[in-house]
Write a protein that holds these residues in place. Structure first.
Motif, short mmCIF file in Angstrom:
data_model
loop_
_atom_site.label_atom_id
_atom_site.label_comp_id
_atom_site.label_asym_id
_atom_site.label_seq_id
_atom_site.Cartn_x
_atom_site.Cartn_y
_atom_site.Cartn_z
N ARG A 255 0.97 -1.08 0.29
CA ARG A 255 -0.06 -0.09 0.06
C ARG A 255 0.88 1.34 0.10
NH1 ARG A 255 -4.35 -0.19 4.37
NH2 ARG A 255 -4.73 2.03 4.12
N HIS A 256 0.95 2.43 -0.35
CA HIS A 256 0.85 3.06 -1.20
C HIS A 256 1.18 4.08 0.10
CE1 HIS A 256 -2.05 5.67 -2.16
NE2 HIS A 256 -2.46 4.77 -3.14
N ASP A 257 0.44 3.90 1.33
CA ASP A 257 0.26 4.74 2.22
C ASP A 257 1.05 3.95 3.58
OD1 ASP A 257 -1.99 3.38 2.48
OD2 ASP A 257 -3.26 4.69 3.04
N MET B 84 -15.42 0.26 -8.60
CA MET B 84 -16.05 1.16 -7.74
C MET B 84 -15.37 2.92 -8.22
SD MET B 84 -16.51 -0.76 -3.93
CE MET B 84 -17.42 0.50 -3.35
N GLY B 85 -14.36 2.62 -8.94
CA GLY B 85 -13.66 3.98 -9.42
C GLY B 85 -12.88 4.69 -8.64
N TYR B 86 -12.22 3.97 -7.66
CA TYR B 86 -11.16 5.17 -6.55
C TYR B 86 -10.12 4.81 -6.75
CZ TYR B 86 -10.79 0.83 -3.15
OH TYR B 86 -11.63 -0.35 -3.06
N THR B 87 -9.13 5.34 -6.18
CA THR B 87 -7.72 4.99 -6.98
C THR B 87 -6.70 4.09 -6.27
OG1 THR B 87 -7.16 7.49 -6.80
CG2 THR B 87 -4.51 6.59 -6.78
N SER B 88 -6.71 3.33 -6.75
CA SER B 88 -5.64 1.99 -6.20
C SER B 88 -5.34 1.75 -5.01
CB SER B 88 -5.33 1.12 -7.13
OG SER B 88 -4.40 -0.07 -6.22
N PRO B 89 -5.35 1.42 -3.70
CA PRO B 89 -4.05 2.17 -3.07
C PRO B 89 -3.23 0.55 -2.99
CG PRO B 89 -6.10 0.39 -2.15
CD PRO B 89 -6.50 0.88 -3.27
N ILE B 90 -2.66 0.52 -3.68
CA ILE B 90 -1.86 -0.56 -4.32
C ILE B 90 -0.60 0.20 -5.05
CG2 ILE B 90 -0.73 -2.62 -5.15
CD1 ILE B 90 -2.83 -3.24 -2.91
N GLN B 91 0.72 -0.48 -4.34
CA GLN B 91 1.23 0.61 -4.89
C GLN B 91 1.68 0.39 -6.86
OE1 GLN B 91 4.12 2.93 -3.39
NE2 GLN B 91 4.50 1.41 -1.34
N PRO B 92 2.38 1.14 -7.81
CA PRO B 92 2.23 1.46 -8.52
C PRO B 92 3.23 0.13 -8.90
CG PRO B 92 3.47 2.95 -8.69
CD PRO B 92 2.79 2.72 -6.67
N ASP B 93 3.89 -0.13 -8.69
CA ASP B 93 5.20 -1.49 -9.32
C ASP B 93 5.62 -2.39 -7.79
OD1 ASP B 93 6.73 0.30 -8.50
OD2 ASP B 93 6.94 1.07 -10.86
N LYS B 94 6.17 -3.12 -8.08
CA LYS B 94 6.81 -3.66 -7.21
C LYS B 94 8.07 -3.28 -6.60
CE LYS B 94 8.68 -8.46 -5.81
NZ LYS B 94 10.26 -7.65 -5.00
N ALA B 95 8.42 -2.79 -8.06
CA ALA B 95 9.84 -2.12 -7.09
C ALA B 95 10.00 -0.67 -5.74
CB ALA B 95 10.51 -0.80 -7.82
N ALA B 96 8.68 0.06 -6.32
CA ALA B 96 7.46 0.99 -5.19
C ALA B 96 7.68 -0.10 -3.49
CB ALA B 96 6.30 1.64 -5.85
N ALA C 133 -1.11 -9.72 1.30
CA ALA C 133 -1.59 -10.40 0.57
C ALA C 133 -3.01 -10.24 0.12
CB ALA C 133 -2.08 -11.09 1.89
N TYR C 134 -3.41 -8.94 -1.13
CA TYR C 134 -4.24 -8.93 -1.16
C TYR C 134 -4.74 -8.23 -2.47
CZ TYR C 134 -6.30 -10.39 3.63
OH TYR C 134 -5.94 -11.17 4.43
N MET C 135 -3.42 -7.93 -3.37
CA MET C 135 -3.31 -7.19 -4.08
C MET C 135 -4.08 -7.07 -5.41
SD MET C 135 0.45 -6.51 -6.35
CE MET C 135 0.62 -8.05 -7.29
N GLU C 136 -4.41 -8.41 -5.65
CA GLU C 136 -5.66 -8.52 -6.88
C GLU C 136 -6.72 -8.02 -6.60
OE1 GLU C 136 -4.49 -12.60 -8.33
OE2 GLU C 136 -2.48 -11.95 -8.75
N LYS C 137 -7.47 -8.48 -5.57
CA LYS C 137 -8.74 -8.29 -4.36
C LYS C 137 -8.47 -7.19 -4.65
CE LYS C 137 -10.86 -10.94 -1.34
NZ LYS C 137 -10.77 -11.17 -0.22
N GLU C 138 -8.08 -6.18 -4.70
CA GLU C 138 -7.32 -4.69 -4.18
C GLU C 138 -7.76 -3.99 -5.59
OE1 GLU C 138 -7.86 -2.83 -1.43
OE2 GLU C 138 -7.47 -4.20 0.34
N ARG C 139 -7.50 -4.70 -6.69
CA ARG C 139 -6.34 -3.89 -7.52
C ARG C 139 -8.57 -3.55 -7.99
NH1 ARG C 139 -0.86 -5.17 -9.72
NH2 ARG C 139 -0.22 -2.64 -8.56
#
Length: 394
Positions: A222-224, A263-275, A251-257
């Motif tokens: 998560r980016h936050d 639902m049209g909100y910004t994904s809480p997941i980092q843009p990539d694995k490096a982040a 542990a929930y990346m696919e479900k989160e994205r």
């Protein structure tokens, strides 16, 4: 102190990694990871297995001696004793994890709460079980937590229901405090996590004043969450308690994205694995810099992050077995990390899930899918097992 004299783990040492496994167990693990590596089986397997279990076909025996045996300790605490002893021979502790999830009834939540307390009682006075763990959704209804997170008004019945969730949580953490057995509160989906975070901070305020008892979990995919962890540290310092940080990637990346897109909100997941890697490693640095008032459990199967933490401890002249630092992996995975770290005198513990086979199946399916979705994980496990089979001339 001459840091060069400190023994650093060699994650390629398969002899130490698989010392606890017999030739038969090693061959079985090889074929299991071969099967997991087949994406078709991993995608279709859960649906087929659930169908067979629901219509009563006798496949539980086959599951128990294959995937269940690789990733779980047993169906009861007593059945986990073999795994506990086997891990302890290699200097690795056990985290008993009652892995029943997705229930809805108050009676089941009470039973789960009682079972989690039994894991703490089992760990009391046993150095082989240094930490315990639970999920808030094991003791409270998902939809209720979701309503709380969304700041919706609760009905009178729901307010009473939530008071029971808080009471169960406090009973668990108070038992952990009384027995001096640390306990981790697992992270879950973002749309119930704020409520879990609030509960975890309340428990830390109550029970982490003299020593580390309660850990919250921070998912660095998560980016936050790096910012959240630092903010929680400031709260802990101001309030005078130790911050417990169990650090994972997530542990929930696919479900989160998928939910964010639908639902049209910004994904809480980092843009990539490096982040994710950057924030995970930055959080390690931050925690080690504040080791006196932060206790960390580095939950990771990532070799680079594990190695980084060993270097950071040596740089700061922090003893390998400092009580505020643990490495953690899942049973049946990354033995090359767990046993080689333990061999170099670091605190290491494995999650040992247990519970009735049918109830634990969602956990097992996630493990299998995680092995195929994390780049190279299955291949890495297979490669290490192959090298050890060759070393043993099998």
């Amino acid at each position: 102190m001459d840091l060069s004299t400190k023994k650093q783990p060699n994650f390629d040492n398969t002899e130490i990694a698989f010392r606890q496994k017999s030739n038969h167990e090693l061959k079985k693990a090889y074929w299991l990871f071969k099967m997991i590596g087949n994406n078709f089986l991993t995608k279709v397997g859960p649906a087929i297995t659930n169908f067979f279990l629901n219509i009563g076909l006798p496949i539980q025996g086959a599951i128990k001696v294959t995937i269940f045996q690789q990733f779980c300790g047993g169906e009861t605490i007593a059945e986990c004793n073999k795994a506990i002893e086997q891990l302890a021979k290699g200097g690795v502790g056990t985290i008993l994890d009652y892995s029943v999830e997705g229930e809805e009834e108050e009676q089941v939540f009470d039973e789960t709460c009682a079972e989690i307390i039994r894991t703490i009682v089992r760990a009391d006075g046993d150095a082989k079980i240094p930490i315990t763990v639970f999920k808030i959704t094991g003791i409270g209804r998902f939809a209720l937590l979701q309503k709380l997170d969304a700041k919706e008004t609760l009905t009178a019945a729901e307010l009473t229901e939530y008071e029971k969730v808080k009471l169960r949580c406090e009973m668990i953490c108070k038992t952990a405090y009384d027995k001096a057995v640390p306990i981790m509160i697992d992270a879950e989906e973002t749309w119930i996590q704020d409520t879990i975070d609030e509960l975890a901070l309340d428990m830390m305020r109550k029970f982490n004043r003299e020593r580390i008892i309660v850990y919250n979990t921070y998912q660095m995919y998560r980016h936050d969450k790096l910012a959240d962890m630092k903010a929680d540290h400031l709260i802990a310092k101001a309030d005078g308690f130790i911050l417990g940080v169990k650090m994972v990637r997530g542990a929930y990346m696919e479900k989160e994205r998928k939910r964010a897109a639908e639902m049209g909100y910004t994904s809480p997941i980092q843009p990539d694995k490096a982040a994710s890697d950057r924030d995970y490693n930055e959080s390690l640095r931050y925690c080690v810099d504040h080791i006196e008032d932060i206790a960390i459990v580095a939950g990771t199967h990532n070799e680079d992050s594990s190695r980084l933490l060993t270097y950071l401890l040596d740089e700061k002249n922090i003893t390998h077995n400092h009580p505020h630092v643990y490495f953690a992996q899942l049973l049946g995975m990354s033995d090359n990390l767990s046993f080689n770290l333990a061999d170099s005198n670091y605190n290491v513990a494995k999650y040992v899930p247990y519970g009735p086979i049918k109830a634990v199946m969602p956990y097992l399916f996630r493990r299998a899918q995680e092995n195929t979705s994390v780049a190279g994980q299955t291949g890495r496990e297979l490669g290490l097992i192959e090298r050890e089979l060759k070393r043993r001339k099998l």
